[in-house]
Motif scaffolding. Structure first.
Motif, PDB file in Angstrom:
ATOM      1  N   UNK A  35       0.829  -1.206   0.000  1.00 44.26           N
ATOM      2  CA  UNK A  35       0.000   0.000   0.000  1.00 44.26           C
ATOM      3  C   UNK A  35       0.867   1.263   0.000  1.00 44.26           C
ATOM      4  N   UNK A  36       1.901   1.273   0.831  1.00 46.30           N
ATOM      5  CA  UNK A  36       2.777   2.443   0.899  1.00 46.30           C
ATOM      6  C   UNK A  36       3.543   2.655  -0.403  1.00 46.30           C
ATOM      7  N   UNK A  37       4.019   1.578  -1.009  1.00 46.42           N
ATOM      8  CA  UNK A  37       4.746   1.717  -2.278  1.00 46.42           C
ATOM      9  C   UNK A  37       3.825   2.268  -3.365  1.00 46.42           C
ATOM     10  N   UNK A  38       2.592   1.803  -3.403  1.00 46.34           N
ATOM     11  CA  UNK A  38       1.633   2.314  -4.387  1.00 46.34           C
ATOM     12  C   UNK A  38       1.312   3.783  -4.124  1.00 46.34           C
ATOM     13  N   UNK A  39       1.213   4.153  -2.850  1.00 48.67           N
ATOM     14  CA  UNK A  39       0.946   5.542  -2.493  1.00 48.67           C
ATOM     15  C   UNK A  39       2.142   6.422  -2.842  1.00 48.67           C
ATOM     16  N   UNK A  40       3.339   5.920  -2.646  1.00 47.93           N
ATOM     17  CA  UNK A  40       4.531   6.684  -3.024  1.00 47.93           C
ATOM     18  C   UNK A  40       4.593   6.869  -4.542  1.00 47.93           C
ATOM     19  N   UNK A  41       4.119   5.886  -5.301  1.00 47.63           N
ATOM     20  CA  UNK A  41       4.048   6.034  -6.754  1.00 47.63           C
ATOM     21  C   UNK A  41       3.073   7.160  -7.119  1.00 47.63           C
ATOM     22  N   UNK A  42       1.962   7.219  -6.387  1.00 42.79           N
ATOM     23  CA  UNK A  42       0.981   8.296  -6.585  1.00 42.79           C
ATOM     24  C   UNK A  42       1.648   9.654  -6.320  1.00 42.79           C
ATOM     25  N   UNK A  43       2.439   9.739  -5.243  1.00 47.51           N
ATOM     26  CA  UNK A  43       3.147  10.982  -4.917  1.00 47.51           C
ATOM     27  C   UNK A  43       4.112  11.357  -6.034  1.00 47.51           C
ATOM     28  N   UNK A  44       4.819  10.363  -6.535  1.00 48.70           N
ATOM     29  CA  UNK A  44       5.775  10.609  -7.618  1.00 48.70           C
ATOM     30  C   UNK A  44       5.056  11.169  -8.842  1.00 48.70           C
ATOM     31  N   UNK A  45       3.909  10.586  -9.186  1.00 52.77           N
ATOM     32  CA  UNK A  45       3.141  11.057 -10.336  1.00 52.77           C
ATOM     33  C   UNK A  45       2.643  12.490 -10.130  1.00 52.77           C
ATOM     34  N   UNK A  46       2.432  12.871  -8.878  1.00 55.97           N
ATOM     35  CA  UNK A  46       1.977  14.234  -8.564  1.00 55.97           C
ATOM     36  C   UNK A  46       3.143  15.211  -8.426  1.00 55.97           C
ATOM     37  N   UNK A  47       4.365  14.694  -8.414  1.00 58.10           N
ATOM     38  CA  UNK A  47       5.538  15.540  -8.254  1.00 58.10           C
ATOM     39  C   UNK A  47       5.728  16.037  -6.829  1.00 58.10           C
ATOM     40  N   UNK A  48       5.251  15.241  -5.862  1.00 52.04           N
ATOM     41  CA  UNK A  48       5.322  15.624  -4.446  1.00 52.04           C
ATOM     42  C   UNK A  48       6.036  14.558  -3.635  1.00 52.04           C
ATOM     43  N   UNK A  49       6.664  14.965  -2.518  1.00 57.13           N
ATOM     44  CA  UNK A  49       7.121  13.944  -1.584  1.00 57.13           C
ATOM     45  C   UNK A  49       5.910  13.373  -0.848  1.00 57.13           C
ATOM     46  N   UNK A  50       6.057  12.177  -0.326  1.00 58.74           N
ATOM     47  CA  UNK A  50       5.008  11.578   0.515  1.00 58.74           C
ATOM     48  C   UNK A  50       5.349  11.896   1.962  1.00 58.74           C
ATOM     49  N   UNK A  51       4.362  12.329   2.736  1.00 61.64           N
ATOM     50  CA  UNK A  51       4.590  12.670   4.131  1.00 61.64           C
ATOM     51  C   UNK A  51       3.566  12.019   5.032  1.00 61.64           C
ATOM     52  N   UNK A  52       3.933  11.843   6.282  1.00 64.91           N
ATOM     53  CA  UNK A  52       3.026  11.243   7.257  1.00 64.91           C
ATOM     54  C   UNK A  52       3.466  11.612   8.658  1.00 64.91           C
ATOM     55  N   UNK A  53       2.562  11.400   9.594  1.00 68.89           N
ATOM     56  CA  UNK A  53       2.886  11.526  11.010  1.00 68.89           C
ATOM     57  C   UNK A  53       2.859  10.139  11.607  1.00 68.89           C
ATOM     58  N   UNK A  54       3.835   9.851  12.452  1.00 69.00           N
ATOM     59  CA  UNK A  54       3.856   8.574  13.159  1.00 69.00           C
ATOM     60  C   UNK A  54       3.946   8.869  14.657  1.00 69.00           C
TER      61      UNK A  54
END
Length: 189
Positions: A133-152
């Protein structure tokens, strides 16, 4: 074999339950207030997931599917849209629970694809589904030209270990809902 797909509206109930696991039930109870149950909050979240204009919308969600069953989800959206997308949550909480959450602090900002909620059903954990799920979401971020961010949550080192293993790096310390958190980001190249 588990597949990652875009969510659809008829998956709203299971996605709502997964988001509630990601939020944790104490947080859900807080948002619902003292006079409402977790079942009430689940109905509230299901309504938000089924809509197109909320941060929790199925449109912002990837699901992990195993033999036709949703077994995990990842909700993410452009951080610059947080306040616009959050309006539905605030309005529905006021109407449904008589709770005003309009003073809620922002957990993201413009300049990142914010990973809001990530959860996998208990009997599917430890099988790499969150990683998919995270890898697919990071691909989405890449397509948008954005870094992926989150709070843990600082009290969840196992989750932080997963994020770091996938290339997320520490940005700063923060808090959300009185929980001490770390803001992590993964730059896409």
């Amino acid at each position: 074999m588990v597949k990652i797909e875009k969510a659809v509206p008829n998956q709203a109930s299971i996605i709502a339950g997964l988001i509630m696991e990601a939020m944790n039930h104490d947080c859900c109870r807080y948002f619902a207030g003292p006079h409402h149950s977790l079942a009430d909050f689940h109905a509230f979240m299901t309504k938000l997931v089924a809509r197109e204009d909320t941060q929790y919308s199925y449109r912002n969600t990837l699901v992990a599917i195993d033999n036709g069953r949703v077994v995990g989800c990842c909700v993410s959206y452009d951080g610059k849209l947080l306040r616009e997308l959050r309006k539905a949550f605030i309005e529905e909480a006021l109407k449904t629970f008589n709770m005003d959450h309009s003073d809620m602090q922002d957990e993201t900002q413009a300049g990142e694809l914010y990973i809001d909620s990530l959860a996998v059903l208990a009997d599917y954990r430890g099988q790499g589904i969150a990683t998919l799920l995270l890898k697919s979401t990071c691909q989405k971020a890449k397509e948008m030209g954005l870094p992926a961010g989150l709070l843990v949550d600082k009290g969840n080192p196992k989750a932080e270990q997963l994020y770091r293993r996938l290339g997320f790096e520490y940005v700063n310390d923060t808090a959300w809902g009185s929980h001490p958190m770390r803001h992590l980001q993964k730059t896409m190249s």
